[in-house]
Design an enzyme around this catalytic site. Sequence first.
Site, PDB file in Angstrom:
ATOM      1  CB  CYS A   1     -74.124  54.023  97.521  1.00  0.00           C
ATOM      2  SG  CYS A   1     -74.619  52.348  98.013  1.00  0.00           S
TER       3      CYS A   1
HETATM    4  N1  LIG Z   1     -75.660  49.557  92.586  1.00  0.00           N
HETATM    5  C1  LIG Z   1     -75.178  50.574  93.307  1.00  0.00           C
HETATM    6  O1  LIG Z   1     -75.900  51.496  93.723  1.00  0.00           O
HETATM    7  C2  LIG Z   1     -73.710  50.609  93.645  1.00  0.00           C
HETATM    8  C3  LIG Z   1     -73.204  51.772  94.259  1.00  0.00           C
HETATM    9  C4  LIG Z   1     -71.842  51.821  94.585  1.00  0.00           C
HETATM   10  C5  LIG Z   1     -71.034  50.728  94.319  1.00  0.00           C
HETATM   11  N2  LIG Z   1     -71.574  49.623  93.752  1.00  0.00           N
HETATM   12  C6  LIG Z   1     -70.672  48.487  93.507  1.00  0.00           C
HETATM   13  O2  LIG Z   1     -70.466  48.329  92.112  1.00  0.00           O
HETATM   14  C7  LIG Z   1     -70.279  46.941  91.817  1.00  0.00           C
HETATM   15  C8  LIG Z   1     -71.309  46.553  90.764  1.00  0.00           C
HETATM   16  O3  LIG Z   1     -72.596  46.767  91.324  1.00  0.00           O
HETATM   17  P1  LIG Z   1     -73.909  46.709  90.439  1.00  0.00           P
HETATM   18  O4  LIG Z   1     -74.989  47.217  91.315  1.00  0.00           O
HETATM   19  O5  LIG Z   1     -73.684  47.346  89.132  1.00  0.00           O
HETATM   20  O6  LIG Z   1     -74.073  45.132  90.247  1.00  0.00           O
HETATM   21  P2  LIG Z   1     -74.775  44.352  89.061  1.00  0.00           P
HETATM   22  O7  LIG Z   1     -75.856  45.178  88.493  1.00  0.00           O
HETATM   23  O8  LIG Z   1     -75.107  43.026  89.616  1.00  0.00           O
HETATM   24  O9  LIG Z   1     -73.609  44.196  87.972  1.00  0.00           O
HETATM   25  C9  LIG Z   1     -72.480  43.392  88.188  1.00  0.00           C
HETATM   26  C10 LIG Z   1     -71.635  43.298  86.928  1.00  0.00           C
HETATM   27  O10 LIG Z   1     -70.554  42.395  87.165  1.00  0.00           O
HETATM   28  C11 LIG Z   1     -70.585  41.315  86.207  1.00  0.00           C
HETATM   29  N3  LIG Z   1     -70.278  40.070  86.943  1.00  0.00           N
HETATM   30  C12 LIG Z   1     -71.099  39.407  87.773  1.00  0.00           C
HETATM   31  N4  LIG Z   1     -70.466  38.370  88.351  1.00  0.00           N
HETATM   32  C13 LIG Z   1     -69.202  38.384  87.874  1.00  0.00           C
HETATM   33  C14 LIG Z   1     -68.066  37.590  88.093  1.00  0.00           C
HETATM   34  N5  LIG Z   1     -68.089  36.526  88.926  1.00  0.00           N
HETATM   35  N6  LIG Z   1     -66.925  37.884  87.428  1.00  0.00           N
HETATM   36  C15 LIG Z   1     -66.890  38.939  86.598  1.00  0.00           C
HETATM   37  N7  LIG Z   1     -67.948  39.732  86.344  1.00  0.00           N
HETATM   38  C16 LIG Z   1     -69.086  39.473  86.989  1.00  0.00           C
HETATM   39  C17 LIG Z   1     -71.979  41.323  85.649  1.00  0.00           C
HETATM   40  O11 LIG Z   1     -72.061  41.017  84.299  1.00  0.00           O
HETATM   41  P3  LIG Z   1     -71.809  39.659  83.549  1.00  0.00           P
HETATM   42  O12 LIG Z   1     -72.474  38.600  84.382  1.00  0.00           O
HETATM   43  O13 LIG Z   1     -72.416  39.912  82.220  1.00  0.00           O
HETATM   44  O14 LIG Z   1     -70.316  39.557  83.486  1.00  0.00           O
HETATM   45  C18 LIG Z   1     -72.370  42.786  85.723  1.00  0.00           C
HETATM   46  O15 LIG Z   1     -71.890  43.489  84.586  1.00  0.00           O
HETATM   47  C19 LIG Z   1     -70.444  46.189  93.143  1.00  0.00           C
HETATM   48  O16 LIG Z   1     -69.186  45.954  93.709  1.00  0.00           O
HETATM   49  C20 LIG Z   1     -71.237  47.154  93.996  1.00  0.00           C
HETATM   50  O17 LIG Z   1     -70.991  46.979  95.370  1.00  0.00           O
HETATM   51  C21 LIG Z   1     -72.877  49.539  93.378  1.00  0.00           C
END
Ligand SMILES: NC(=O)c1ccc[n+]([C@@H]2O[C@H](COP(=O)([O-])OP(=O)(O)OC[C@H]3O[C@@H](n4cnc5c(N)ncnc54)[C@H](OP(=O)(O)O)[C@@H]3O)[C@@H](O)[C@H]2O)c1
Length: 340
Positions: free
Chosen positions: A147
């Site tokens: 982002c």
């Molecule tokens: N938030 C933002 O603004 C944003 C922007 C750009 C990119 N990103 C990237 O997108 C990715 C997700 O971000 P997010 O903000 O959506 O995070 P989040 O809200 O913490 O969601 C993470 C997801 O991954 C799953 N997960 C967690 N630990 C895991 C593991 N060890 N193995 C497999 N699945 C796992 C979680 O669900 P379960 O525990 O149910 O499996 C959940 O569905 C990250 O790499 C982040 O850097 C985020």
Amino acid sequence: MTVRVAIVGVTGYAGGELARLLLRHPGASLVAAVARSHQGEALRDVQPHLHGAPAALRISAGVGDAEVVFTALPAGEAARQARGWLAEGRKIVDVGSDFRLRDAADYSRWYKFEHPAPELLGEAVYGLTEFAREPLRTARLVANPGCYPTASLMALAPALRAGLIETDLIIDAKSGVSGAGHTVDEAFLFGTIDGSLRPYGVPTHRHTPEIVQQAAVLGGAPARLTFTPHLIPMTRGLVATCYASLKPHVTGAMIAEVYGGAYRDEPFVRVLSTFPATKQVLGSNWCLVHTVVDEENRRLIAIGALDNLVKGAAGSAIQNFNVMCGLPETAGLEALPLWP
Ligand SMILES: NC(=O)c1ccc[n+]([C@@H]2O[C@H](COP(=O)([O-])OP(=O)(O)OC[C@H]3O[C@@H](n4cnc5c(N)ncnc54)[C@H](OP(=O)(O)O)[C@@H]3O)[C@@H](O)[C@H]2O)c1
């Protein structure tokens, strides 16, 4: 004809936003909503803002017959599974950071783990869509930009590509709390965040090497960066204010002409004549850009604003998916702006 897609990490913020957009995408059919938790439960019960999702769409363990897999997982998790999906003939758009850096050694240095699939780093296309359309058309593995890098690079790219600025950069950026995911941590509690602004991750933020790498690609010269992100007390939205020294011959008129030309035909970028605000992009795939030429100090100040969950994550992932699959680039993203 629709493309069958899966979202892995659908219980998270970025995964939930992918579901919001893909469920109404005319060229995509969401066949699998994958996570470790809540398996068997309806997606619309787990992500209540998706109350319009079909009741039959349940959280599952596998990606089914999806042709394209969107991954929105913590660092390292997509790379552990990517090789298998690619071998099965699927394409991948990784919203996480696993394929953004070219050099596997950078993962151990910045992310503190050995990259699980270093052989894939050379093939991944860095999906800053506006500057990667040609390689995206034939890609099977896309590294969706972070982002902060998206806002920063969109703000700086025209000047970098035209060789108007030095590549010694300073970026001061601010993001809403959703940028950190839905992790439960004292640092992100309402009582900690509310009414408070704080910098973090200086100089260790993982987006630093990504911006440096891509600024060097765009500018055609090695780049240096001081990057200072801040957490601000709001849920979503991000502004990156970028500072670079102007090359000796560069005028304000040249900057205006280069930025106007670079983004004139872009469906999701608008160059404003005033300062952008996060409220103008919420829920949309817009990136708003504004430049100021500080003649006194011979500096360009280039500002990018976007919604971290849309143009900074799910929206740009779908923009990349559209290009990869030969769909109209704006498909599923058109009617999103809250502010016309
Ligand atoms: N938030 C933002 O603004 C944003 C922007 C750009 C990119 N990103 C990237 O997108 C990715 C997700 O971000 P997010 O903000 O959506 O995070 P989040 O809200 O913490 O969601 C993470 C997801 O991954 C799953 N997960 C967690 N630990 C895991 C593991 N060890 N193995 C497999 N699945 C796992 C979680 O669900 P379960 O525990 O149910 O499996 C959940 O569905 C990250 O790499 C982040 O850097 C985020």
